[in-house]
Design a protein around this motif. Structure first.
Motif, PDB file in Angstrom:
ATOM      1  N   THR A  97      -4.601 -14.616  -0.404  1.00  0.00           N
ATOM      2  CA  THR A  97      -4.120 -13.798   0.709  1.00  0.00           C
ATOM      3  C   THR A  97      -2.970 -12.900   0.268  1.00  0.00           C
ATOM      4  OG1 THR A  97      -4.811 -15.455   2.328  1.00  0.00           O
ATOM      5  CG2 THR A  97      -3.156 -13.850   3.035  1.00  0.00           C
ATOM      6  N   ASN A 101      -2.946  -8.773   0.032  1.00  0.00           N
ATOM      7  CA  ASN A 101      -1.911  -8.041   0.760  1.00  0.00           C
ATOM      8  C   ASN A 101      -1.074  -7.171  -0.164  1.00  0.00           C
ATOM      9  OD1 ASN A 101      -1.303  -8.633   3.872  1.00  0.00           O
ATOM     10  ND2 ASN A 101      -2.321 -10.424   2.986  1.00  0.00           N
ATOM     11  N   ALA A 104      -3.083  -4.078  -0.685  1.00  0.00           N
ATOM     12  CA  ALA A 104      -3.151  -3.274   0.536  1.00  0.00           C
ATOM     13  C   ALA A 104      -1.819  -2.605   0.852  1.00  0.00           C
ATOM     14  CB  ALA A 104      -3.604  -4.146   1.710  1.00  0.00           C
ATOM     15  N   ARG A 105      -0.711  -3.245   0.496  1.00  0.00           N
ATOM     16  CA  ARG A 105       0.604  -2.673   0.784  1.00  0.00           C
ATOM     17  C   ARG A 105       1.082  -1.708  -0.304  1.00  0.00           C
ATOM     18  NH1 ARG A 105       2.381  -2.810   5.790  1.00  0.00           N
ATOM     19  NH2 ARG A 105       4.464  -2.478   4.951  1.00  0.00           N
ATOM     20  N   ALA A 125      -8.501 -12.785   5.452  1.00  0.00           N
ATOM     21  CA  ALA A 125      -7.571 -12.292   4.424  1.00  0.00           C
ATOM     22  C   ALA A 125      -8.100 -11.049   3.733  1.00  0.00           C
ATOM     23  CB  ALA A 125      -7.296 -13.381   3.391  1.00  0.00           C
ATOM     24  N   ASN A 126      -9.398 -10.785   3.854  1.00  0.00           N
ATOM     25  CA  ASN A 126      -9.970  -9.586   3.238  1.00  0.00           C
ATOM     26  C   ASN A 126     -10.477  -8.600   4.285  1.00  0.00           C
ATOM     27  OD1 ASN A 126     -10.370  -8.230   0.777  1.00  0.00           O
ATOM     28  ND2 ASN A 126     -12.549  -8.740   0.750  1.00  0.00           N
ATOM     29  N   PRO A 129      -5.726  -7.168   6.188  1.00  0.00           N
ATOM     30  CA  PRO A 129      -4.877  -6.234   5.425  1.00  0.00           C
ATOM     31  C   PRO A 129      -5.439  -4.827   5.380  1.00  0.00           C
ATOM     32  CG  PRO A 129      -5.079  -8.320   4.259  1.00  0.00           C
ATOM     33  CD  PRO A 129      -6.068  -8.359   5.373  1.00  0.00           C
ATOM     34  N   TRP A 130      -6.771  -4.712   5.338  1.00  0.00           N
ATOM     35  CA  TRP A 130      -7.399  -3.381   5.290  1.00  0.00           C
ATOM     36  C   TRP A 130      -7.396  -2.732   6.667  1.00  0.00           C
ATOM     37  CZ3 TRP A 130      -6.880  -2.672   0.542  1.00  0.00           C
ATOM     38  CH2 TRP A 130      -7.153  -3.677  -0.390  1.00  0.00           C
ATOM     39  N   GLU A 132      -4.942  -3.111   8.768  1.00  0.00           N
ATOM     40  CA  GLU A 132      -3.566  -2.639   8.889  1.00  0.00           C
ATOM     41  C   GLU A 132      -3.337  -1.380   8.046  1.00  0.00           C
ATOM     42  OE1 GLU A 132      -1.152  -3.857  11.032  1.00  0.00           O
ATOM     43  OE2 GLU A 132      -3.040  -4.731  11.748  1.00  0.00           O
TER      44      GLU A 132
END
Length: 410
Positions: A97, A101, A104-105, A125-126, A129-130, A132
């Motif tokens: 996770t 993240n 993604a961040r 978890a997959n 993040p995407w 967001e």
């Protein structure tokens, strides 16, 4: 490295499996959630705390040097395990996770109007993040359609990914359906359109030999606790050139090069992404878990899990009113997700526990997939190196007992 797996010898390495649950032998069939730990891993962590507990990178005393050697040695073990080119490509995180993240961040090559492609089989978890990232950048989230058996057709992959696609995020193995995705082929399609691919490998790394050069994925994430290692440790593999151009998302000690009163600069990979005291004991434990699995050999692991999965699929299919979800028995990993008609999966799992059988029940952090299945939740049995046909027979017996109990008219 053996050609076949001696499961009786393996079980001896797992003290937790020797206990009884509710007066019955423990049949632990919940490895997809977390694996059990062999003595070798437990003792490696214990040895660190007993003999050379110290912080890393900063100290020049003997214990600090030993701890640094252990930590960075673990990084090299992971690098070799997944056949990454460079040690800088191995970032230690808290788990899958956290790894996803981080990408993604930190990965910045996405703008308004771009597209991020995922699937409905993904763990939260997959997906989240995407989601967001798409909200943050005003990008679009697109889903590759699945076949009736919960698999991906390469033609659907090609039809979904286009020149607007910037990121493709997909699980190597579904934690619910056991679907094994051809991430190598998906990566090829993504790269043809100039996109990068991020793979959730949490359910693949414990069960199959990984080769980042062969797969040619850009990011690959997995967790230690699902592959005999401790909790709280994960890995992000990223291609070096991509990681170099990404900014850290946590700041503090160790990840800096120079700090002034008003600004700072960052140190080199991989420490740039590992702010603060790192996961020293956990990394050492993960390295020991990798060595344990490599000593068994992934060919032997695959053969053992395939035999168990096919046997379980056949035996469970004979239980009246039991429905199995996902691909056929010869095209799935060691996971069988199921429901029994008119019995809530939480009731199924509770009843199985009275017979010493540990399975998972719920939405498995995959609510979009549950909606696709038309279910609110399911039960799930999963298999690993320490499981036997006796475990499966115990499961099937318990399922029949459960069905009989709930069909009894009081």
């Amino acid at each position: 490295m053996a050609d076949t797996l001696n499961v009786n010898e393996i079980i001896e390495d797992f003290p937790i499996l020797k206990q009884q649950v509710n007066g019955k032998r423990l049949a632990y069939l919940d490895t997809t959630a977390t694996s059990q730990k062999p003595l070798q891993v437990i003792e490696a962590i214990d040895d660190y705390y007993k003999r050379y507990n110290s912080n890393v990178h900063r100290g020049v005393h003997t214990l600090g040097s030993l701890a640094t050697d252990g930590y960075e040695g673990a990084r090299e073990t992971v690098r070799r395990f997944i056949n990454a080119h460079y040690f800088e490509e191995i970032i230690f995180t808290r788990g899958t996770t956290a790894s996803i993240n981080l990408v993604a961040r930190s990965y910045a090559n996405i703008s308004e109007g771009d597209e991020i492609v995922v699937t409905e089989m993904e763990h939260h978890a997959n997906i989240v993040p995407w989601q967001e990232l798409a909200h943050r950048k005003n990008a679009s989230l697109k889903f590759i359609p699945m076949t009736e058996t919960g698999e991906l057709n390469i033609e659907d992959v090609k039809a979904t990914i286009n020149d607007k696609t910037k990121i493709v995020a997909v699980a190597h193995v579904s934690n619910v359906l056991g679907t094994i995705n051809d991430v190598k082929e998906i990566a090829k399609v993504a790269h043809e359109h100039g996109a990068i691919i991020s793979v959730d490998g949490a359910q693949a790394a414990p069960h199959m030999k990984l080769d980042m050069q062969d797969l040619d994925v850009d990011f690959y994430s997995f967790s230690g606790h699902k592959m005999l290692g401790p909790t709280g440790i994960g890995v992000l593999y990223g291609k070096r050139d991509l990681l170099k151009n990404m900014e850290p998302i946590e700041y503090g000690g160790d990840m800096i090069d120079f700090v002034g009163k008003y600004d700072a600069t960052w140190t080199d990979l991989p420490v740039k992404f590992e702010a603060g005291t790192p996961l020293i004991a956990q990394a050492i434990g993960l390295a020991e878990a990798i060595k344990y699995l490599e000593n068994i050999g992934f060919d032997a692991i695959h053969a053992h899990e395939k035999e168990l999965t096919e046997y379980a699929y056949e035996q469970m299919s004979q239980v009246e009113d039991l429905e199995i979800y996902g691909p056929p028995k010869d095209r799935r990993a060691g996971v069988i997700t199921f429901n029994i008609k008119d019995i809530h999966p939480h009731d199924v799992a509770t009843a199985l526990d009275t017979e010493g059988v540990a399975v998972r029940a719920g939405h498995h952090c995959a609510q979009p997939l549950m909606k696709w299945l038309g279910q609110s939740s399911t039960a799930r049995a999963s298999f690993y190196i320490y499981n036997t046909k006796e475990d499966i027979d115990q499961l099937v017996y318990a399922l029949k007992q459960t069905k009989e109990f709930f069909s009894y008219e009081f």
